[in-house]
Write a protein that holds these residues in place. Structure first.
Motif, PDB file in Angstrom:
ATOM      1  N   MET A 169      19.826  -7.008 -38.181  1.00  0.00           N
ATOM      2  CA  MET A 169      20.797  -8.094 -38.285  1.00  0.00           C
ATOM      3  C   MET A 169      21.174  -8.348 -39.738  1.00  0.00           C
ATOM      4  O   MET A 169      22.334  -8.616 -40.059  1.00  0.00           O
ATOM      5  CB  MET A 169      20.234  -9.364 -37.643  1.00  0.00           C
ATOM      6  CG  MET A 169      19.943  -9.240 -36.145  1.00  0.00           C
ATOM      7  SD  MET A 169      21.367  -8.662 -35.159  1.00  0.00           S
ATOM      8  CE  MET A 169      20.941  -6.906 -34.909  1.00  0.00           C
ATOM      9  N   ALA A 174      24.926  -6.510 -35.985  1.00  0.00           N
ATOM     10  CA  ALA A 174      24.866  -7.262 -34.735  1.00  0.00           C
ATOM     11  C   ALA A 174      25.922  -6.796 -33.736  1.00  0.00           C
ATOM     12  O   ALA A 174      25.656  -6.694 -32.533  1.00  0.00           O
ATOM     13  CB  ALA A 174      25.023  -8.755 -35.011  1.00  0.00           C
ATOM     14  N   ALA A 181      20.783  -8.324 -31.276  1.00  0.00           N
ATOM     15  CA  ALA A 181      21.234  -9.596 -31.838  1.00  0.00           C
ATOM     16  C   ALA A 181      20.818 -10.751 -30.947  1.00  0.00           C
ATOM     17  O   ALA A 181      20.351 -11.792 -31.429  1.00  0.00           O
ATOM     18  CB  ALA A 181      22.747  -9.579 -32.024  1.00  0.00           C
ATOM     19  N   CYS A 184      17.125 -11.447 -31.321  1.00  0.00           N
ATOM     20  CA  CYS A 184      16.833 -12.226 -32.531  1.00  0.00           C
ATOM     21  C   CYS A 184      17.188 -13.689 -32.350  1.00  0.00           C
ATOM     22  O   CYS A 184      16.440 -14.578 -32.767  1.00  0.00           O
ATOM     23  CB  CYS A 184      17.576 -11.637 -33.731  1.00  0.00           C
ATOM     24  SG  CYS A 184      16.882 -10.070 -34.316  1.00  0.00           S
ATOM     25  N   ARG A 185      18.320 -13.951 -31.723  1.00  0.00           N
ATOM     26  CA  ARG A 185      18.698 -15.345 -31.472  1.00  0.00           C
ATOM     27  C   ARG A 185      17.682 -16.031 -30.567  1.00  0.00           C
ATOM     28  O   ARG A 185      17.331 -17.201 -30.774  1.00  0.00           O
ATOM     29  CB  ARG A 185      20.099 -15.410 -30.857  1.00  0.00           C
ATOM     30  CG  ARG A 185      21.225 -15.140 -31.838  1.00  0.00           C
ATOM     31  CD  ARG A 185      22.577 -15.493 -31.237  1.00  0.00           C
ATOM     32  NE  ARG A 185      22.946 -14.586 -30.162  1.00  0.00           N
ATOM     33  CZ  ARG A 185      23.656 -13.462 -30.330  1.00  0.00           C
ATOM     34  NH1 ARG A 185      24.052 -13.119 -31.536  1.00  0.00           N
ATOM     35  NH2 ARG A 185      23.965 -12.705 -29.290  1.00  0.00           N
TER      36      ARG A 185
END
Length: 203
Positions: A169, A174, A181, A184-185
Motif C-alpha cells: 500500500m 492499492a 488494500a 489493510c483497511r
C-alpha cells in the motif's frame, strides 16, 4: 510482563498488535532509527547480537525473529490463531508464516536498499519490480473470501502478512491489488491495531 523492544517504523509493530489482540500486558522500549542511515541504534546490540527488532523478553529470555515470536505468543496465549496441527490449514499457515519473512521480504528489502543508489540501481530495477509484483499478486490471490489468509477469522498468518501488505500500500499499489488494500483497511480498523499503533508511538 512481556517487554517488546520496538524499533520505529519496523516489523515489530505486528508484535504489538498481536499482544493487543491476545489481551496480554506488555511494556514497550522504543528505539529511533538513525536519521541518515535509517538503521537501528547501537543500543539494540545490548539486547541481541544482531541489533535488530523485534525482540521480545519473556520468562527470562530474549526471543528474536518475528515468525518465532508470533508462534510462541500464539501457542501460549492464543492457540485459536494457529490451525490444528496435521490439517491442510496448518500447512498453509506454515507456508504463509515463512513466506512473510522468507520470500516476500527479499524483493522488498532489495527495493529499499537499491533506492539509495539512484541511477546505479537501474539495471536491477526491472527484476526487483517484477519480483515485487509476483509476490504481491500471490498474496492478493491467496486471500480467502472472508478477507483472511488461512482461517475465516484473524490468525497468526494475518499478523505476519500485515507488514508486506502494508508495504504494497505504501508503494501506491492499492488499485492493482484491491483485495490486499481491503485487508489493510480491515486490520487497521481493528481496536487492537489502533491500541498497538498508540503503543508504538503513532508510526
Amino acid at each position: 510482563m512481556i517487554t517488546v523492544h520496538h524499533l520505529a517504523q519496523s516489523r515489530s509493530m505486528r508484535i504489538l498488535w498481536l499482544l493487543e489482540e491476545l489481551n496480554q500486558p506488555y511494556r514497550v522500549i522504543r528505539y529511533e532509527r538513525d536519521p541518515k542511515t535509517r538503521l537501528a541504534p547501537p543500543d539494540l546490540l545490548k539486547v541481541h547480537p544482531l541489533g535488530k527488532s523485534p525482540l521480545v523478553e519473556m520468562e527470562g529470555r530474549v526471543i528474536a525473529e518475528s515468525g518465532a515470536i508470533v508462534e510462541v505468543l500464539c501457542a501460549r496465549h492464543g492457540p485459536q490463531m494457529i490451525p490444528q496441527s496435521g490439517t491442510g490449514a496448518h500447512i498453509r499457515h506454515l507456508e504463509w508464516i515463512h513466506f512473510a519473512e522468507g520470500s516476500v521480504m527479499t524483493p522488498i528489502l532489495l527495493n529499499l536498499y537499491t533506492a539509495r543508489l539512484g541511477e546505479g540501481a537501474a539495471p536491477l530495477q526491472p527484476r526487483i519490480q517484477s519480483e515485487l509484483t509476483s509476490h504481491f499478486k500471490y498474496m492478493e490471490n491467496g486471500l480467502r473470501p472472508s478477507g483472511h489468509f488461512v482461517l475465516d477469522e484473524l490468525s497468526a498468518a494475518d499478523i505476519m502478512l500485515s507488514f508486506p501488505a502494508s508495504i504494497a500500500m505504501r508503494m501506491n499499489r492499492a488499485e492493482e491489488f484491491p483485495r490486499l488494500a481491503e485487508f489493510c483497511r480491515m486490520i487497521e480498523a481493528r481496536p487492537a491495531w489502533q491500541r498497538a499503533l498508540e503503543s508504538a508511538g503513532g508510526d
